[in-house]
Every structure is written in structure tokens, then in C-alpha cells.
Write a protein that holds these residues in place. Structure first.
Motif, PDB file in Angstrom:
ATOM      1  N   TYR A 130       0.858  -1.192   0.000  1.00 13.40           N
ATOM      2  CA  TYR A 130       0.000   0.000   0.000  1.00 13.40           C
ATOM      3  C   TYR A 130       0.890   1.236   0.000  1.00 13.40           C
ATOM      4  CZ  TYR A 130       1.178   0.785   4.904  1.00 13.40           C
ATOM      5  OH  TYR A 130       1.860   1.038   6.068  1.00 13.40           O
ATOM      6  N   VAL A 131       0.254   2.379  -0.214  1.00 14.15           N
ATOM      7  CA  VAL A 131       0.958   3.651  -0.112  1.00 14.15           C
ATOM      8  C   VAL A 131       0.086   4.613   0.684  1.00 14.15           C
ATOM      9  CG1 VAL A 131       0.039   4.488  -2.324  1.00 14.15           C
ATOM     10  CG2 VAL A 131       2.089   5.524  -1.365  1.00 14.15           C
ATOM     11  N   ASN A 132       0.696   5.316   1.634  1.00 14.35           N
ATOM     12  CA  ASN A 132      -0.021   6.262   2.476  1.00 14.35           C
ATOM     13  C   ASN A 132       0.383   7.675   2.054  1.00 14.35           C
ATOM     14  OD1 ASN A 132      -1.727   7.140   4.462  1.00 14.35           O
ATOM     15  ND2 ASN A 132      -0.235   6.936   6.115  1.00 14.35           N
ATOM     16  N   LEU A 133      -0.583   8.447   1.545  1.00 11.39           N
ATOM     17  CA  LEU A 133      -0.316   9.776   1.022  1.00 11.39           C
ATOM     18  C   LEU A 133      -0.940  10.838   1.919  1.00 11.39           C
ATOM     19  CD1 LEU A 133      -1.095   9.159  -2.758  1.00 11.39           C
ATOM     20  CD2 LEU A 133       1.125   9.051  -1.623  1.00 11.39           C
ATOM     21  N   THR A 134      -0.236  11.948   2.078  1.00  8.53           N
ATOM     22  CA  THR A 134      -0.747  13.097   2.823  1.00  8.53           C
ATOM     23  C   THR A 134      -0.737  14.312   1.906  1.00  8.53           C
ATOM     24  OG1 THR A 134       0.062  12.263   4.943  1.00  8.53           O
ATOM     25  CG2 THR A 134      -0.415  14.611   4.806  1.00  8.53           C
ATOM     26  N   CYS A 135      -1.860  14.999   1.855  1.00  8.25           N
ATOM     27  CA  CYS A 135      -1.972  16.228   1.072  1.00  8.25           C
ATOM     28  C   CYS A 135      -2.067  17.400   2.039  1.00  8.25           C
ATOM     29  CB  CYS A 135      -3.195  16.183   0.167  1.00  8.25           C
ATOM     30  SG  CYS A 135      -3.472  17.727  -0.729  1.00  8.25           S
ATOM     31  N   SER A 136      -1.294  18.443   1.812  1.00  8.29           N
ATOM     32  CA  SER A 136      -1.296  19.590   2.713  1.00  8.29           C
ATOM     33  C   SER A 136      -1.326  20.891   1.925  1.00  8.29           C
ATOM     34  CB  SER A 136      -0.065  19.556   3.634  1.00  8.29           C
ATOM     35  OG  SER A 136       1.122  19.589   2.868  1.00  8.29           O
ATOM     36  N   SER A 137      -1.892  21.923   2.570  1.00  5.50           N
ATOM     37  CA  SER A 137      -1.945  23.271   2.004  1.00  5.50           C
ATOM     38  C   SER A 137      -1.887  24.257   3.162  1.00  5.50           C
ATOM     39  CB  SER A 137      -3.224  23.467   1.187  1.00  5.50           C
ATOM     40  OG  SER A 137      -3.288  24.777   0.640  1.00  5.50           O
ATOM     41  N   THR A 138      -1.271  25.422   2.932  1.00  4.65           N
ATOM     42  CA  THR A 138      -1.005  26.346   4.036  1.00  4.65           C
ATOM     43  C   THR A 138      -1.488  27.758   3.727  1.00  4.65           C
ATOM     44  OG1 THR A 138       1.185  26.882   3.159  1.00  4.65           O
ATOM     45  CG2 THR A 138       1.055  25.049   4.709  1.00  4.65           C
ATOM     46  N   GLY A 139      -1.622  28.546   4.824  1.00  2.00           N
ATOM     47  CA  GLY A 139      -1.822  29.992   4.717  1.00  2.00           C
ATOM     48  C   GLY A 139      -3.127  30.441   4.118  1.00  2.00           C
ATOM     49  N   GLY A 140      -4.242  29.780   4.449  1.00  2.00           N
ATOM     50  CA  GLY A 140      -5.522  30.162   3.877  1.00  2.00           C
ATOM     51  C   GLY A 140      -6.550  30.546   4.923  1.00  2.00           C
ATOM     52  N   TYR A 141      -7.608  31.228   4.450  1.00  2.00           N
ATOM     53  CA  TYR A 141      -8.728  31.593   5.326  1.00  2.00           C
ATOM     54  C   TYR A 141      -9.918  31.939   4.440  1.00  2.00           C
ATOM     55  CZ  TYR A 141     -11.243  33.563   9.283  1.00  2.00           C
ATOM     56  OH  TYR A 141     -12.187  33.792  10.265  1.00  2.00           O
ATOM     57  N   PRO A 142     -11.138  31.526   4.839  1.00  2.00           N
ATOM     58  CA  PRO A 142     -11.478  30.634   5.959  1.00  2.00           C
ATOM     59  C   PRO A 142     -11.174  29.180   5.611  1.00  2.00           C
ATOM     60  CG  PRO A 142     -13.445  31.210   4.726  1.00  2.00           C
ATOM     61  CD  PRO A 142     -12.323  31.992   4.110  1.00  2.00           C
ATOM     62  N   LEU A 143     -11.643  28.254   6.450  1.00  2.00           N
ATOM     63  CA  LEU A 143     -11.416  26.838   6.195  1.00  2.00           C
ATOM     64  C   LEU A 143     -12.042  26.437   4.862  1.00  2.00           C
ATOM     65  CD1 LEU A 143     -12.064  25.327   9.736  1.00  2.00           C
ATOM     66  CD2 LEU A 143      -9.887  25.347   8.520  1.00  2.00           C
ATOM     67  N   PRO A 144     -11.427  25.508   4.145  1.00  2.00           N
ATOM     68  CA  PRO A 144     -11.958  25.109   2.838  1.00  2.00           C
ATOM     69  C   PRO A 144     -13.279  24.373   2.964  1.00  2.00           C
ATOM     70  CG  PRO A 144     -10.169  23.663   3.480  1.00  2.00           C
ATOM     71  CD  PRO A 144     -10.202  24.770   4.498  1.00  2.00           C
ATOM     72  N   SER A 148      -4.868  23.462  11.587  1.00  2.00           N
ATOM     73  CA  SER A 148      -4.165  24.188  12.639  1.00  2.00           C
ATOM     74  C   SER A 148      -4.205  25.671  12.260  1.00  2.00           C
ATOM     75  CB  SER A 148      -2.722  23.703  12.801  1.00  2.00           C
ATOM     76  OG  SER A 148      -1.989  23.919  11.609  1.00  2.00           O
ATOM     77  N   GLN A 149      -4.235  26.541  13.272  1.00  2.00           N
ATOM     78  CA  GLN A 149      -4.374  27.977  13.024  1.00  2.00           C
ATOM     79  C   GLN A 149      -3.234  28.739  13.674  1.00  2.00           C
ATOM     80  OE1 GLN A 149      -8.054  29.745  14.459  1.00  2.00           O
ATOM     81  NE2 GLN A 149      -8.037  31.265  12.810  1.00  2.00           N
ATOM     82  N   ASP A 150      -2.643  29.645  12.915  1.00  2.00           N
ATOM     83  CA  ASP A 150      -1.560  30.466  13.420  1.00  2.00           C
ATOM     84  C   ASP A 150      -2.092  31.446  14.456  1.00  2.00           C
ATOM     85  OD1 ASP A 150       0.256  33.066  13.234  1.00  2.00           O
ATOM     86  OD2 ASP A 150       1.466  31.390  12.513  1.00  2.00           O
ATOM     87  N   ASN A 151      -1.428  31.545  15.594  1.00  2.00           N
ATOM     88  CA  ASN A 151      -1.906  32.395  16.680  1.00  2.00           C
ATOM     89  C   ASN A 151      -1.825  33.883  16.347  1.00  2.00           C
ATOM     90  OD1 ASN A 151      -2.443  30.174  18.333  1.00  2.00           O
ATOM     91  ND2 ASN A 151      -0.364  30.144  19.150  1.00  2.00           N
ATOM     92  N   VAL A 152      -0.920  34.255  15.440  1.00  2.00           N
ATOM     93  CA  VAL A 152      -0.733  35.671  15.102  1.00  2.00           C
ATOM     94  C   VAL A 152      -1.567  36.069  13.891  1.00  2.00           C
ATOM     95  CG1 VAL A 152       0.956  37.430  14.469  1.00  2.00           C
ATOM     96  CG2 VAL A 152       1.577  35.649  16.110  1.00  2.00           C
ATOM     97  N   THR A 153      -1.369  35.384  12.780  1.00  2.00           N
ATOM     98  CA  THR A 153      -2.068  35.756  11.542  1.00  2.00           C
ATOM     99  C   THR A 153      -3.495  35.206  11.476  1.00  2.00           C
ATOM    100  OG1 THR A 153      -1.286  33.799  10.342  1.00  2.00           O
ATOM    101  CG2 THR A 153       0.136  35.756  10.329  1.00  2.00           C
ATOM    102  N   GLU A 154      -3.778  34.144  12.249  1.00  2.00           N
ATOM    103  CA  GLU A 154      -5.075  33.458  12.245  1.00  2.00           C
ATOM    104  C   GLU A 154      -5.340  32.717  10.938  1.00  2.00           C
ATOM    105  OE1 GLU A 154      -8.408  35.718  13.711  1.00  2.00           O
ATOM    106  OE2 GLU A 154      -7.140  36.987  14.954  1.00  2.00           O
ATOM    107  N   LEU A 155      -4.299  32.502  10.145  1.00  2.00           N
ATOM    108  CA  LEU A 155      -4.446  31.732   8.915  1.00  2.00           C
ATOM    109  C   LEU A 155      -4.410  30.242   9.235  1.00  2.00           C
ATOM    110  CD1 LEU A 155      -2.082  33.756   6.538  1.00  2.00           C
ATOM    111  CD2 LEU A 155      -4.567  33.951   6.767  1.00  2.00           C
ATOM    112  N   TYR A 156      -5.025  29.441   8.356  1.00  2.00           N
ATOM    113  CA  TYR A 156      -5.138  27.997   8.567  1.00  2.00           C
ATOM    114  C   TYR A 156      -4.138  27.228   7.705  1.00  2.00           C
ATOM    115  CZ  TYR A 156      -9.579  28.582  11.064  1.00  2.00           C
ATOM    116  OH  TYR A 156     -10.543  28.926  11.968  1.00  2.00           O
ATOM    117  N   ASN A 157      -3.640  26.124   8.279  1.00  2.00           N
ATOM    118  CA  ASN A 157      -2.936  25.075   7.546  1.00  2.00           C
ATOM    119  C   ASN A 157      -3.813  23.827   7.609  1.00  2.00           C
ATOM    120  OD1 ASN A 157      -0.730  26.818   7.236  1.00  2.00           O
ATOM    121  ND2 ASN A 157       0.229  26.087   9.117  1.00  2.00           N
ATOM    122  N   VAL A 158      -4.011  23.158   6.481  1.00  2.00           N
ATOM    123  CA  VAL A 158      -4.913  22.009   6.434  1.00  2.00           C
ATOM    124  C   VAL A 158      -4.218  20.825   5.767  1.00  2.00           C
ATOM    125  CG1 VAL A 158      -7.042  23.364   6.455  1.00  2.00           C
ATOM    126  CG2 VAL A 158      -5.921  22.863   4.279  1.00  2.00           C
TER     127      VAL A 158
END
Length: 290
Positions: free
Chosen positions: A139-153, A178-188
Motif C-alpha cells: 500500500y501507499v499512504n499519502l498526505t496532502c497539505s496546504s497552508t496559509g488560507g482563510y477561511p477553512l476550505p 491548525s491555526q496560526d496564533n498571530v495571523t489566524e491563517l489555517y494550515n490544512v
């Protein structure tokens, strides 16, 4: 002080990108052509905190709330518009513009406008990363990530296209955030546990991230969804041996058999020749009486 109002209140919805400029307009036409030197203009947020005040032709900063002091804010006298620069996520609010005419009877409110500001930030292009710690090749385990967005997708999922039947399947899982405490942007991020490479020649996998105002991915539709680069998985299924390889196999096998056969025949011939050369001691010897 007497405050009268004879203008209709209005509300508009506006949108600004993170770190860019929000446009807060009063939409005042000034039908009586009142001089700016006789007007009092100020903007406030939903907490009644003053962003800006233009008093009788001049900017007045005494009443500006502490949280807006030091912010880059500018006012256009021609268009009755306030520009809030370097917008932050926390600037999402409802703002009001008030325009009053100062007369001998006091301040007369002649225009009021409300603006609902929403702030958005574009997510980065999704990226697919395989789990390199796993030694299991089934099998293969894949993770997809994206950063610095708002609001949540609105959505985040995988599209898997198999090469055998050219089918496309959608796989979705929990969206971790996860949300940045300063900018309040999301990483998903989201994950895919894929085992289909045993049943297909190969697969092309893409990760799809759709913002809250985007359409889903459908053919022929102008999309706002973000797509990752394709991640290609080769099939683990053994390929059938080609006819050319079969021919070479049988040729080699036949050659080996012929060599063995020729060698065996030669050995038998040599063995028979050696056998004939040996003397025959089976007859009795004649005695000489003399």
C-alpha cells in the motif's frame, strides 16, 4: 447638539484579501453640494471604535481608537471612501460611515452607510507527500497539505484515475487543521490509504482543495478549486511475458537439450570403441608337450 437624519441607510457586503486593501465607501452623492469644510465624517466598527474622523475639512485623530492608531488608513475626499490597508483576519467586522452637516442647529446626519467586511486568504497549491517511513509495499499512504488560507476550505479530497479502465474515483477523509496564533491563517491536510495499485496498471492521483466560495470539480465548469501536481503510482502487478521473450526462452531451452543429447551420443560412441580394443582372455591356452 441636535442630530437629525434625512438620508436612507444602506448596507453593502465587501471582501478583501489578507494583507491587501479593504474599501469602505460611504456612497454619498452630496446632492446639495455641501462644502467639505462644513461636514463631519467618521467611520466606526461594530464595537463603536472609531477608525477615522474627518472634521470640517481636516483629518482628526483624537477620537481614533487605540487599536487603529498606527494602522495604514487613508481617506479619499473625492469618492468619500476609506481605505484600510494591510488587512488582517481580525478586521472582519461591520463598519459604518456617518456624514453629518454642521449647521447653526447643530450636527445634522445626512448620510449613513454600513459595510460588512469579510477577509479571505488564498491557500497554497496542495502538495502530495508519500509516507517514506513505511517498508510495506502493498500500500501507499499519502498526505496532502496546504497552508496559509482563510477561511477553512469547503472540501479537500483525492481524485484517483486508474489507467486500466480510465475511471476516476473520489476519496475523502477528515480534514486536519491548525491555526496560526498571530495571523489566524489555517494550515490544512488530509490523508489517503491507497491499495489499488495491485489491481491497476498505474494510477494518477491529485489532491483537490475547494475554498468556501468555489465550485466542485466538474468537467466543463470554470473552477476555483486548487489542484496538486499529479502523483503517479506504478502497478505492483507482474507484467505478462511478451511473445518475443517466450521465443528466446524456448530457443535457449532447445539449444541446451541439443548440447546434452550430442554430448551423450559422443560419450556412448567413445565407450564402445574402448570396449572393442580390450584383449579376449576367455579361451584356454594350448600346452606344448615339448
Amino acid at each position: 447638539m441636535v442630530i437629525l437624519f434625512y438620508g436612507a441607510a444602506a448596507t453593502s457586503k465587501i471582501q478583501a484579501h489578507f494583507n491587501e486593501t479593504a474599501v469602505l465607501s460611504c456612497k454619498f452623492t452630496n446632492p446639495q453640494n455641501i462644502s467639505l469644510n462644513k461636514l463631519v465624517i467618521f467611520f466606526q466598527d461594530q464595537e463603536k471604535s472609531v477608525l477615522y474622523e474627518h472634521y470640517l475639512g481636516k483629518g482628526l485623530f483624537d477620537n481614533v481608537a487605540p487599536k487603529y492608531k498606527g494602522r495604514h488608513i487613508s481617506f479619499d475626499k473625492e469618492s468619500w471612501t476609506l481605505y484600510l490597508h494591510d488587512v488582517e483576519i481580525k478586521d472582519q467586522a461591520t463598519y459604518q460611515c456617518f456624514i453629518s452637516h454642521k449647521s447653526s442647529n447643530g450636527l445634522i446626519l445626512i448620510n449613513q452607510m454600513s459595510s460588512e467586511l469579510s477577509v479571505i486568504a488564498n491557500f497554497s497549491q496542495p502538495e502530495i507527500i508519500p509516507d517514506s517511513n513505511s517498508s510495506d509495499t502493498s500500500y501507499v499512504n499519502l498526505t496532502c497539505s496546504s497552508t496559509g488560507g482563510y477561511p477553512l476550505p469547503k472540501e479537500m479530497y483525492f481524485l484517483v484515475q486508474n489507467s486500466t479502465d480510465n475511471s476516476t474515483n473520489k476519496y475523502s477523509d477528515t480534514i486536519h487543521q491548525s491555526q496560526d496564533n498571530v495571523t489566524e491563517l489555517y494550515n490544512v491536510s488530509t490523508s489517503l490509504y491507497y491499495t489499488g495499485h495491485d489491481n491497476a496498471m498505474s494510477a494518477s492521483i491529485q489532491c483537490v482543495l475547494c475554498p468556501t466560495d468555489a465550485h466542485p470539480v466538474q468537467p466543463g465548469l470554470k473552477e476555483k478549486c486548487l489542484l496538486s501536481k499529479p502523483y503517479i503510482i506504478a502497478s505492483k502487478k507482474k507484467e505478462p511475458r511478451s511473445s518475443q521473450n517466450d521465443d528466446l526462452f524456448w530457443i535457449a531451452t532447445t539449444a541446451v537439450i541439443l548440447v546434452i543429447a550430442v554430448g551423450s551420443v559422443g560419450f556412448l560412441i567413445q565407450w564402445k570403441k574402448k570396449k572393442k580394443k580390450k584383449p579376449d582372455h576367455s579361451h584356454s591356452r594350448e600346452c606344448n608337450p615339448w
